[in-house]
Design a protein around this motif. Sequence first.
Motif, PDB file in Angstrom:
ATOM      1  N   LEU A 160      27.975 -35.807 -16.486  1.00 31.57           N
ATOM      2  CA  LEU A 160      28.663 -35.329 -15.456  1.00 31.57           C
ATOM      3  C   LEU A 160      30.188 -36.171 -15.769  1.00 31.57           C
ATOM      4  O   LEU A 160      29.532 -37.262 -15.768  1.00 31.57           O
ATOM      5  N   ASP A 161      31.600 -35.401 -15.755  1.00 30.52           N
ATOM      6  CA  ASP A 161      32.962 -36.416 -15.859  1.00 30.52           C
ATOM      7  C   ASP A 161      33.367 -35.968 -14.512  1.00 30.52           C
ATOM      8  O   ASP A 161      32.937 -36.674 -13.530  1.00 30.52           O
ATOM      9  N   THR A 162      34.263 -35.237 -14.301  1.00 28.38           N
ATOM     10  CA  THR A 162      34.742 -35.158 -13.541  1.00 28.38           C
ATOM     11  C   THR A 162      34.700 -33.281 -12.798  1.00 28.38           C
ATOM     12  O   THR A 162      34.698 -33.104 -13.428  1.00 28.38           O
ATOM     13  N   LEU A 163      34.216 -33.433 -11.560  1.00 31.01           N
ATOM     14  CA  LEU A 163      33.623 -31.921 -11.082  1.00 31.01           C
ATOM     15  C   LEU A 163      35.085 -31.698 -10.014  1.00 31.01           C
ATOM     16  O   LEU A 163      35.132 -32.162  -9.509  1.00 31.01           O
ATOM     17  N   ARG A 164      35.054 -29.885 -10.125  1.00 27.54           N
ATOM     18  CA  ARG A 164      36.060 -29.151  -8.924  1.00 27.54           C
ATOM     19  C   ARG A 164      35.407 -28.458  -8.350  1.00 27.54           C
ATOM     20  O   ARG A 164      34.791 -28.428  -9.174  1.00 27.54           O
TER      21      ARG A 164
END
Length: 342
Positions: free
Chosen positions: A261-265
Amino acid sequence: MKTKRRKAGIALILFVSIYIIGCGKGGPLDVLETAPVRVEVGYQDVDPILWRDVSNIMLRVTGDNFSPIVDTQSVNTTIFLLKVPIGDSRVFTAFGTDTNGMAYLWGRKDTNIAGGDTTRISIELSPLLGNAGDSILILRDSLPWKLSCTDSILDILGANYTVVPSDSFANFFPNSIKNTIIIPSDQPQEFYDNYRTYATKFNNFVYDGGVMFFSACDKGWNCGNILEAGIVFPSGVTLDTIHHTDTLNIVIGKHPIVTELDTLRGYFASYSWFTDRPPFAQILTVSPDTVERPTLLVYQYGSGLVLLSSQPLEYEYGNGIDNDDIGILLPRILSFLCNNDK
């Protein structure tokens, strides 16, 4: 007169001394009988990425009527030789830590210790939370945002779980080895007040080897306020003021919960953040500000583990998820707590 007082004083001293020292078997200073134990800690199935940062193995032994036994060795020596008090339900917990005491791996074994020959115990390490209790206890008074997604995910996973309302906390005695506690987001004020009343009971549950996942996203549709209740999480961690943000950054990708996972919105992806955290806590996600604020973290407390989230996980999951939505964390967390390893 002086002679009588002196004799009385000597008699009093002798009486107190006999009481303190104890008079034979059953006296106040009885020493618990111990037996030799050999503990071998294994790590064959551990991801090399996690193992790379582990430099020490810390072993804790707990049980009734004696203080925890703690021993630490380098990863070059994974065999411990101990003297452990004889008795039932002795809990052996091993942590794989770095040089700063941050745990990346753990494993545990609950066994009885009898006298006689050396008891041999084998403990296999796995990522944190991977050896949670098989029977899950969901502590809640209301569904978060009227969503039952936690129950639905656990049903899919085939998990055994029970819902425990806060008005039963007085007579609630969870088992640190058999149970795992899950506290969903968005609870009413009465729930948080009741938790605060019995906070010592929950702290002891974790300290004795239990696993607790507290989703501390409050001030939702049920209007509960954790700060107003005065809740302090195990090890003194507190929830800070509201800090709404639309995105979260993954800062530690080593735990399987956040792997790849990288950036979660998400909509108000984090309501608040955690402060006063212990220095050995693993921070998994933070807000994307100049000052990064922890919003998901896991840490050791005694022989147990705490996972804290300040994200509206149920709300985001219930409204549909993509690979970059914070709602994807909910099934990952629950799967891991159910020993499905992701």
